[in-house]
Design a protein around this motif. Structure first.
Motif, short mmCIF file in Angstrom:
data_model
loop_
_atom_site.label_atom_id
_atom_site.label_comp_id
_atom_site.label_asym_id
_atom_site.label_seq_id
_atom_site.Cartn_x
_atom_site.Cartn_y
_atom_site.Cartn_z
N UNK A 3 -0.87 29.68 6.24
CA UNK A 3 0.12 28.71 5.73
C UNK A 3 1.64 28.91 5.80
N UNK A 4 2.17 28.24 6.94
CA UNK A 4 3.37 28.57 7.34
C UNK A 4 4.58 28.14 6.17
N UNK A 5 4.13 27.79 5.25
CA UNK A 5 5.05 27.28 4.17
C UNK A 5 5.04 28.20 2.99
N UNK A 6 3.93 29.27 3.03
CA UNK A 6 4.17 30.31 2.11
C UNK A 6 5.69 30.88 2.07
N UNK A 7 5.79 31.29 0.93
CA UNK A 7 7.18 32.00 0.73
C UNK A 7 8.52 31.25 1.37
N UNK A 8 8.32 30.21 1.68
CA UNK A 8 9.35 29.16 2.16
C UNK A 8 10.24 28.69 1.19
N UNK A 84 9.75 21.98 9.46
CA UNK A 84 9.04 23.13 9.78
C UNK A 84 8.66 22.82 11.36
N UNK A 85 8.37 21.75 11.90
CA UNK A 85 8.49 21.60 13.29
C UNK A 85 9.62 20.77 13.79
N UNK A 86 10.71 21.50 14.29
CA UNK A 86 12.00 20.95 14.51
C UNK A 86 12.25 20.32 15.60
N UNK A 87 12.46 19.30 15.86
CA UNK A 87 12.64 18.72 17.14
C UNK A 87 13.90 19.22 17.87
N UNK A 88 15.00 19.67 17.03
CA UNK A 88 16.11 20.04 17.63
C UNK A 88 15.94 21.47 18.27
N UNK A 89 15.12 22.21 17.70
CA UNK A 89 14.63 23.53 18.23
C UNK A 89 14.11 23.59 19.30
N UNK A 188 5.21 15.80 6.40
CA UNK A 188 5.67 15.46 7.65
C UNK A 188 6.45 16.53 8.53
N UNK A 189 6.16 16.49 9.85
CA UNK A 189 6.63 17.63 10.73
C UNK A 189 6.17 18.87 10.23
N UNK A 190 5.10 19.00 9.69
CA UNK A 190 4.42 20.32 9.22
C UNK A 190 5.20 20.74 8.13
N UNK A 191 5.91 19.72 7.31
CA UNK A 191 6.64 20.15 6.11
C UNK A 191 8.09 20.25 6.30
N UNK A 192 8.85 19.61 5.43
CA UNK A 192 10.32 19.67 5.66
C UNK A 192 10.85 20.61 4.66
N UNK A 193 11.97 21.17 4.83
CA UNK A 193 12.73 22.11 3.73
C UNK A 193 13.39 21.48 2.79
#
Ligand code: SF4
Ligand code: SF4
Ligand code: SF4
Length: 258
Positions: A3-8, A84-89, A188-193
């Motif tokens: 879960x990439x959103x853990x501790x986020x 989470x999945x950032x187009x800029x990066x 969206x985009x694996x989760x926004x911050x």
């Protein structure tokens, strides 16, 4: 899958609570030492009119018809979404110029930014701006403050709780508990911050209902960028990227005729 959103960490924006005071805009300028720019009144109280190198966060003002009042005011904070999945990066060709902090923010290293402006094409939310040194300029989720255990300046200042900062999973849970079954940015985009608890359809706040990274950027990231990184056909890859994202070069005469 982990879960990439853990501790986020994240921000939860609740437009229903916003009173349009713009304290968040001022706090952001103050903390980040951003100057003020002279603007013109264009018939709206929104000021400045758009994000700028000196405005990382703006309150978008909209007027919509209302049954009980002549008009209904809507206020919503617009800034980097820390995707989470950032187009800029994905599109950035300069290693390390854009990076994820351990809290999940998308931050920029100005010294590594080469000023190519490709991140503008990669961002589904039209966020990146450039300063007078041609360096990317945008919200950092106050990474410097977070690293010291502080809240972002905008969230700290907001007098109504319309901007809250905290553990992303906890913010989502509290929004659900408050009756927001669908939170904008949850997946969206694996989760926004930057999450939004909208009572109305996001589009009346000027938000894209289905934000997505352009296909040309995904192609660059998956196919062409690895070629350029290993030194094979870097120039060709760069030219193709430019064609795919910006389009064919037109000189002034062609532009005038088109
Ligand atoms: S909103 Fe745009 S600039 Fe911000 S992280 Fe997402 S793609 Fe990057
Ligand atoms: S998180 Fe920090 S940099 Fe981003 S809008 Fe808020 S005050 Fe500005
Ligand atoms: S400080 Fe809070 S209430 Fe004031 S404009 Fe910003 S989000 Fe809205």
């Amino acid at each position: 899958m982990a879960n990439t959103n853990e501790n986020r960490k994240a921000l939860l924006i609740s437009p229903e609570l916003c009173i349009g005071c713009r304290g968040c805009q001022t706090a952001c300028k103050n903390w980040n030492q951003l100057s003020s720019e002279k603007t013109k009144n264009s018939g709206t109280y929104q000021n400045p009119p758009d994000l700028a190198p000196t405005a990382y966060n703006i309150i978008r003002y909209s007027e919509v018809p209302s049954e009980s009042n002549p008009v209904r005011w809507l206020f919503v904070s617009r800034r980097c979404m820390h995707c989470g999945d950032a187009g800029c990066m994905k599109i950035c060709p300069a290693p390390g110029a854009l990076y994820k902090t351990k809290e999940g923010a998308v931050a920029a290293d100005r010294d590594k930014c080469i000023g190519c402006k490709l991140c503008v094409a990669g961002c589904p939310f039209n966020v990146p701006r450039y300063d007078s040194s041609n360096k990317i300029s945008k919200c950092t989720l106050c990474s410097d403050r977070i690293a010291e255990g502080l809240s972002p300046a905008c969230a700290q200042t907001c007098p109504t709780g319309a901007i809250r900062f905290g553990d992303r999973n906890e913010l989502l849970a509290s929004a659900k508990k408050a009756g927001y079954s669908k939170v904008y940015g949850e997946a969206d985009l694996t989760g926004l911050g930057t999450l939004y608890a909208f009572k109305d359809a996001p589009k009346i706040y000027g938000m894209d209902e289905n934000p997505a990274i352009p296909e040309s950027v995904i192609f660059w990231h998956n196919v062409l960028k690895p070629l350029s990184v290993i030194g094979l056909g870097g120039a060709v890859a760069g030219a193709l990227l430019h064609y795919a994202v910006i389009g064919p070069h037109k000189d002034d005469e062609e532009v005038k005729k088109s």
